[in-house]
Design an enzyme around this catalytic site. Structure first.
Site, PDB file in Angstrom:
ATOM      1  N   ASN A   1       2.341  73.555  15.028  1.00 56.93           N
ATOM      2  CA  ASN A   1       0.892  73.507  14.813  1.00 56.93           C
ATOM      3  C   ASN A   1       0.550  72.903  13.459  1.00 56.93           C
ATOM      4  O   ASN A   1      -0.353  72.069  13.334  1.00 56.93           O
ATOM      5  CB  ASN A   1       0.307  74.923  14.879  1.00 56.93           C
ATOM      6  CG  ASN A   1       0.226  75.468  16.286  1.00 56.93           C
ATOM      7  OD1 ASN A   1       0.418  74.745  17.261  1.00 56.93           O
ATOM      8  ND2 ASN A   1      -0.057  76.750  16.396  1.00 56.93           N
TER       9      ASN A   1
ATOM     10  N   ARG B   1      -3.684  65.154  30.269  1.00 58.87           N
ATOM     11  CA  ARG B   1      -2.286  65.386  29.883  1.00 58.87           C
ATOM     12  C   ARG B   1      -1.529  65.820  31.126  1.00 58.87           C
ATOM     13  O   ARG B   1      -1.948  66.752  31.816  1.00 58.87           O
ATOM     14  CB  ARG B   1      -2.170  66.474  28.818  1.00 58.87           C
ATOM     15  CG  ARG B   1      -2.898  66.180  27.512  1.00 58.87           C
ATOM     16  CD  ARG B   1      -2.563  67.239  26.461  1.00 58.87           C
ATOM     17  NE  ARG B   1      -3.489  67.231  25.341  1.00 58.87           N
ATOM     18  CZ  ARG B   1      -3.383  66.421  24.286  1.00 58.87           C
ATOM     19  NH1 ARG B   1      -2.386  65.561  24.238  1.00 58.87           N
ATOM     20  NH2 ARG B   1      -4.267  66.485  23.306  1.00 58.87           N
TER      21      ARG B   1
ATOM     22  N   ARG C   1      -4.651  62.665  22.322  1.00 60.07           N
ATOM     23  CA  ARG C   1      -3.864  62.608  21.095  1.00 60.07           C
ATOM     24  C   ARG C   1      -2.432  63.085  21.299  1.00 60.07           C
ATOM     25  O   ARG C   1      -2.184  64.158  21.839  1.00 60.07           O
ATOM     26  CB  ARG C   1      -4.534  63.430  19.995  1.00 60.07           C
ATOM     27  CG  ARG C   1      -3.819  63.353  18.657  1.00 60.07           C
ATOM     28  CD  ARG C   1      -4.567  64.139  17.602  1.00 60.07           C
ATOM     29  NE  ARG C   1      -5.787  63.459  17.193  1.00 60.07           N
ATOM     30  CZ  ARG C   1      -6.926  64.075  16.922  1.00 60.07           C
ATOM     31  NH1 ARG C   1      -7.017  65.372  17.063  1.00 60.07           N
ATOM     32  NH2 ARG C   1      -7.979  63.382  16.526  1.00 60.07           N
TER      33      ARG C   1
ATOM     34  N   HIS D   1     -12.379  64.121  29.286  1.00 56.67           N
ATOM     35  CA  HIS D   1     -11.643  65.378  29.180  1.00 56.67           C
ATOM     36  C   HIS D   1     -11.887  66.289  30.383  1.00 56.67           C
ATOM     37  O   HIS D   1     -11.288  67.353  30.495  1.00 56.67           O
ATOM     38  CB  HIS D   1     -12.065  66.082  27.880  1.00 56.67           C
ATOM     39  CG  HIS D   1     -11.219  67.250  27.504  1.00 56.67           C
ATOM     40  ND1 HIS D   1     -11.696  68.554  27.524  1.00 56.67           N
ATOM     41  CD2 HIS D   1      -9.925  67.329  27.098  1.00 56.67           C
ATOM     42  CE1 HIS D   1     -10.739  69.374  27.142  1.00 56.67           C
ATOM     43  NE2 HIS D   1      -9.659  68.662  26.875  1.00 56.67           N
TER      44      HIS D   1
ATOM     45  N   TYR E   1      -0.274  78.427  30.081  1.00 59.66           N
ATOM     46  CA  TYR E   1      -1.674  78.365  29.671  1.00 59.66           C
ATOM     47  C   TYR E   1      -2.511  79.085  30.725  1.00 59.66           C
ATOM     48  O   TYR E   1      -2.357  78.836  31.917  1.00 59.66           O
ATOM     49  CB  TYR E   1      -2.170  76.915  29.591  1.00 59.66           C
ATOM     50  CG  TYR E   1      -1.669  76.096  28.427  1.00 59.66           C
ATOM     51  CD1 TYR E   1      -0.520  76.438  27.727  1.00 59.66           C
ATOM     52  CD2 TYR E   1      -2.338  74.941  28.051  1.00 59.66           C
ATOM     53  CE1 TYR E   1      -0.061  75.663  26.668  1.00 59.66           C
ATOM     54  CE2 TYR E   1      -1.885  74.150  26.994  1.00 59.66           C
ATOM     55  CZ  TYR E   1      -0.745  74.520  26.312  1.00 59.66           C
ATOM     56  OH  TYR E   1      -0.302  73.748  25.270  1.00 59.66           O
TER      57      TYR E   1
ATOM     58  N   HIS F   1      -6.569  79.522  27.482  1.00 60.87           N
ATOM     59  CA  HIS F   1      -7.087  78.153  27.506  1.00 60.87           C
ATOM     60  C   HIS F   1      -8.353  77.997  28.342  1.00 60.87           C
ATOM     61  O   HIS F   1      -9.058  77.002  28.224  1.00 60.87           O
ATOM     62  CB  HIS F   1      -5.992  77.219  28.036  1.00 60.87           C
ATOM     63  CG  HIS F   1      -6.268  75.766  27.859  1.00 60.87           C
ATOM     64  ND1 HIS F   1      -6.656  74.948  28.891  1.00 60.87           N
ATOM     65  CD2 HIS F   1      -6.223  74.972  26.753  1.00 60.87           C
ATOM     66  CE1 HIS F   1      -6.824  73.717  28.441  1.00 60.87           C
ATOM     67  NE2 HIS F   1      -6.573  73.698  27.147  1.00 60.87           N
TER      68      HIS F   1
END
Length: 723
Positions: A64, A390, A420, A450, A483, A607
């Site tokens: 992180n 992703r 990213r 997104h 997640y 999440h």
């Protein structure tokens, strides 16, 4: 911020509101993120966690922090360099923020190594697991390590001399290197320097032979330093020290470039040689080597982090995941088959009957994959449209889309190239999809896409019916095991029409349409949430049921925070479950007394995004892809949608209530800006994540699902990167 008390009781509330208008409390985003990473580090300190999980949490904090420096710290440093002086919403100039980030990051990294050396390593020793330097090895172990160097390391290593004719090398971002100070063996020669990169292609650690049940490991850099003489035979090794460089890795992309794919690829290459933003060295680093690195890298003293070692703790994720250590990890959570899809029926028939909600990782992600793979093979399916942000390295979703195109279906996929640190992976997938015949869109100019949506268009008799999967998380079968995310399957006509309108905007030149149910950013979402908050204010003022419960990853947007403060002052009870960054400060007198904020950090990464408004006694529940940040509301294509089925509303409401009662993994944000563990004194332990897993098992067992779980393989958080 200090709020002065009103001078008279009669005007107390009015004064408080007036002071709130003058200045509302706002926590700095970067500092709030550091507070989040601190909560993750607390899990590494927690002795009730299995030792390998503690090691994994420690590695996550390191991973992180790497990204934080590459993006957020690099951004602040760029502001400082450009002489940008504007004060942010928390009252800091870029230079003031940079000074505070340096101080808090230094302290945080010292805490990381305190955790490793004083807490985790002694606990590993009790399990007969040790890391041995060369000086502590037995003769047999040293010989084994030296043989490994001769056979495996020596052929891979490239010693790089630094002198007048050979400049300091361009070191890869985050690579681990060894700086060496040497002198020629002949007398009178001056000191010279060299650099040796520790090869990342090989495992960072090596197990040594040992007796009994003891497990002994050593690190590659220790072996290399021990054998440096073999690399520099004409020199005496005077000193050697590992170091690690972190570079600015935030991409600057010309979105008007004629070839956007090529532009992204160019930007990725630039990332590898971005300006240095952090240098990690050992506390015992040789002083001439330290001065040499500072000179060569042109790095400033505040950007140097002297650590107790070893550098780069991310390797502990892989170490903790070694199969032999499984007994020292959390008991694996094996996803159950979703109860909503347990009947032996065609998947489209099941979705036609009513909306279906799946909760990962407690319920298997396989049903999402099945939805796409079934559509790919179904002769009645005419088209598939999907967004991908992703995906995993061996994505079954991608394979299904390729198969669908090969079967002659119209397949349209938006692959977001600007995701990213997933840019290269997404470029590779985009090329494969294009080669198979899929129509591939690389995102929209100026916006990241997104939203999580898959649309299947199917011919049924004389009609065309649309089936949808709408999610809060990515189409990633790996992260879906660790997640927590929701996925809604629906065949509602109005939802299908909205989906078609959304894809027309994404793929063509359509104007922003009026959606029936969808709430889409950047056109409508900010206004939607502001109106919903204002409606709750009106209900509270009218004495009607009011309240707001929100679960997001991050709460940053100043305008929404101001709206929440206004709602609190109007008497609206607000509960916020914010895992990561939270710039809102709860419990401030006269400003946010009716707001509670908790963060849940545990075995699974929280999440999902859920939004509930009491709405005068007729609650509205929404889920979707968007956090409450400026980027989500203004610079991304995001999707939030209502939950219509009462049964599903109740299920989500129950989850929110359970998480708000959590006293196992929850930490509450106080008016002082600090998080504290929720008190469990005199209360029954409430571990919301495990309760949700038990609920999923009960729902699955209630309909007698048998023999369907064997194919699910437990996955640890380290296998899917970071928090």
């Amino acid at each position: 911020m200090i709020i002065l008390r009103a001078e008279s009781n009669a005007d107390m509330n009015k004064d408080k509101r007036e002071k709130a208008k003058i200045k509302t409390p706002y926590l700095n985003r970067e500092l709030s993120w550091l507070a989040f990473n601190k909560r993750v580090l607390e899990e590494a300190f927690k002795r009730t966690n299995p030792i390998m999980e503690r090691l994994r949490f420690l590695a996550i904090t390191s991973s992180n922090l790497d990204e934080f420096f590459m993006v957020r710290v690099a951004g602040v440093k760029a502001q400082v360099k450009s002489k940008y002086q504007k004060i942010d919403d928390s009252g800091r100039t870029p230079q003031q923020l940079m000074d505070e980030l340096h101080e808090k990051s230094q302290h945080f990294m010292q805490r990381q190594y305190s955790c490793l050396l004083r807490s985790i390593m002694p606990a590993l020793l009790k399990e007969k697991i040790t890391f041995a330097p060369i000086s502590e090895m037995t003769q047999e172990q040293r010989k084994f390590a030296e043989n490994y160097f001769d056979t495996m390391l020596f052929p891979v290593l490239t010693p790089l001399a630094v002198d007048g004719s050979r400049p300091f090398p361009m070191l890869a971002n985050q690579s681990l290197n060894i700086a060496v100070r040497l002198k020629r063996k002949e007398k009178g020669e001056e000191t010279c320097f060299a650099v040796v990169q520790v090869p990342s292609i090989l495992p960072r650690y090596l197990e040594l032979p040992s007796t009994g049940s003891e497990r002994v490991f050593t690190l590659l850099e220790d072996i290399i330093i021990h054998k440096l003489g073999d690399l520099f035979e004409l020199h005496d090794i005077k000193a050697a020290s590992p170091f690690r460089l972190t570079r600015d890795s935030d991409l600057e992309i010309d979105e008007e470039a004629q070839d956007f794919l090529t532009e992204i690829q160019k930007s990725i290459k630039k990332r590898k040689r971005g300006r240095p933003v952090r240098l990690e060295i050992l506390k015992k680093c040789d002083r001439p080597i330290r001065e040499f690195l500072i000179s060569m890298l042109r790095i400033k003293t505040p950007d140097i982090y002297e650590l107790a070692g070893p550098l780069d703790l991310t390797f502990f994720s892989k170490f903790a995941s070694e199969p032999e250590f499984s007994h020292l990890c959390f008991a694996p959570i094996i996803p159950v088959e979703s109860a909503d899809f347990a009947e032996e029926k065609d998947i489209f028939e099941v979705i036609r009957e009513k909306d279906r909600l799946v909760y990962h990782p407690y319920e298997s992600f396989d049903i999402v994959t099945k939805f796409i793979t079934t559509a790919a093979e179904d002769a009645n399916v005419l088209a598939i449209k999907q967004t991908l942000y992703r995906v995993s390295g061996h994505s079954p979703i991608i394979a299904a889309l390729i198969k669908a195109a090969e079967n002659g279906k119209q397949v349209t996929v938006l692959v977001e190239l600007k995701a990213r640190f997933d840019e290269e992976n997404n470029i590779n997938w985009a090329k494969k999809l294009e080669k198979s015949g899929c129509h591939v869109i690389y995102g929209l100019q100026g916006l990241k896409t997104h939203c999580k949506i898959a649309l299947v268009v199917r011919r049924e008799g004389e009609e065309i019916r649309r089936y949808l999967h709408l999610g809060t998380g990515n189409y990633n079968d790996s992260t879906a095991r660790v997640y927590t995310d929701f996925g809604l399957f629906t065949a509602r006509q109005a939802f299908g029409e909205d989906a078609s309108l959304l894809f027309n905007v994404i793929t063509g030149y359509s104007a922003s349409p009026q959606y029936t149910h969808f709430v889409v950013a950047p056109q409508y979402m900010r206004d939607f949430f502001e109106k919903k908050i204002e409606t709750e204010i009106q209900h509270a003022q009218a004495g009607e049921p009011s309240g707001i419960t929100v679960k997001v990853n991050s709460l940053v947007d100043p305008k929404l925070i101001s709206s929440l403060y206004k709602a609190s002052q109007a008497g609206v009870k607000i509960n916020l479950i914010v895992r990561g960054i939270c710039c809102l400060l709860p419990g401030v007198e006269g400003v946010s007394e009716n707001i509670r904020v908790i963060s849940i950090v545990g075995q699974f990464l929280e999440h999902s995004r859920i939004f509930k408004f009491e709405n005068g006694g007729e609650p509205l529940v929404y889920i979707g892809s968007a956090d409450w940040m400026q980027r989500n509301l203004d610079r991304r294509v995001e999707l939030v949608f209502p939950i219509v089925e009462e049964e599903l509303k109740e299920r989500l409401t129950s989850l929110l209530e359970m998480q708000l009662m959590d006293n196992f993994n929850a930490r509450e944000l106080g008016a002082d800006g600090k998080y504290k563990a929720v008190s469990r004194r005199g209360k029954k332990r409430i571990h919301s994540q495990m309760i949700q897993y038990e609920e999923a098992q009960k729902r699955s067992n209630a309909i007698h699902v048998k023999g369907k779980n064997e194919r699910f393989i437990p996955l640890h958080l380290s296998d899917v990167d970071k928090r």
